[in-house]
Scaffold this motif. Structure first.
Motif: not given
Ligand SMILES: [Zn+2]
Ligand SMILES: [Zn+2]
Length: 295
Positions: A219, A192, A189, A222
């Motif tokens: 994600h 994060c 990701c 995110c």
């Protein structure tokens, strides 16, 4: 008035003006955004409304930029004048245009006349539509005011015509984000920096930047942008008697079904779900999956 030194040593007196550029109503789902060009001394003001919708594929920033340029032409704004411009996203296109065209401009926070003129022009559309005049914006609490206003619009079908066309206002960047199901590989990701598990929802950003292909994955929580496109085949299936959220995906290699233990043939849709952190793949029928494949 300012005195400018001209190249040959002579002095010239030129009237330089300060202009404010401000907007109102961008945060409201209804009524046209208003953009204004205002001079405080002497007082002079120009107002333009962004149409609720338009054809031709121009972005909101482009429409706004064009509207401000027209006002600047009418007002006779010169490159020597000082322009103080609101920093809002709606003016991103204008900021770039002013820089490219060597205008003397900077960002400014508006609380003076320009702000009042813009807000008044936006509010006058609301009053004209019949909104109860005793409900007013107080202490710049836009959120509450717009919420009440939007509720009032939803109460009557005939008022829906005041809504802004959201689609034409969406930034092109949003169309480059897609919500989908991750495939068999783990991804990292970009938000994060943690793993995105195989066969879980992922937001993918794809674009060309400086001639290079760029792909970024996030994600869903995110992602910096809410994707416009949704290709995620989210599905609910029953495993061990409990309904669970998973997704439908093509089974790439021969796999045995987590419920009946029989083979799932490759290239068939299967239900993918995590149980206690472990991926389980099932025949859609075995998991009583409720999912309608979009055609
Ligand atoms: Zn993340
Ligand atoms: Zn099965």
């Amino acid at each position: 008035m300012r005195i400018l030194e001209v190249s040959n040593g002579k002095k010239a007196v030129i009237t330089l003006r300060t202009w404010f550029i401000e907007d109102a109503g961008g945060g409201c789902r209804a009524f046209s955004e208003v953009v204004v060009l205002v001079s405080e001394s002497p007082v002079e003001s120009y107002t333009a409304r962004v149409p609720l919708t338009w054809d031709g594929g121009e972005s909101l920033e482009e429409v706004v930029c064009r509207a401000v340029i027209e006002m600047m032409e009418k007002a006779g704004v010169s490159r020597n004048d000082q322009l103080l411009v609101c920093s809002g996203n709606i003016f991103h296109g204008l900021h770039a245009w002013l820089t490219e065209n060597n205008y003397n401009w900077e960002y400014a926070r508006m609380d003076g006349l320009a702000h009042d003129i813009a807000e008044d022009a936006f509010y006058s559309q609301i009053l004209k539509a019949g909104f109860p005049p005793h409900i007013k914006l107080t202490e710049r609490n836009y959120r509450d005011f717009y919420r009440v206003l939007e509720k009032w619009i939803m109460e009557d079908e005939s008022r829906l015509s005041y809504l802004k066309d959201r689609l034409v206002r969406q930034k092109p960047v949003e169309t480059r984000y897609v919500l989908k199901g991750n495939g068999a590989r783990k991804l990292r990701c970009c938000g994060c920096k943690k793993n995105i598990l195989p066969y879980t929802p992922v937001v993918e950003f794809k674009a060309r930047q400086d001639g290079k292909r760029v792909r970024k994955c996030y994600h869903p929580d995110c992602s910096p942008v809410t994707p416009l496109k949704n290709k995620l085949k989210a599905a609910t299936g029953k495993v061990n008697g409990t309904a669970r959220e998973g997704l439908m995906a093509i089974c790439r290699k021969e796999t045995s079904c987590g419920i009946c233990n029989l083979n799932i043939a490759p290239d068939n849709q299967a239900f993918h779900v995590y149980l206690d952190g472990k991926l389980v793949v099932c025949h859609p029928g075995c998991a009583s999956v409720e999912y309608k494949q979009e055609t």
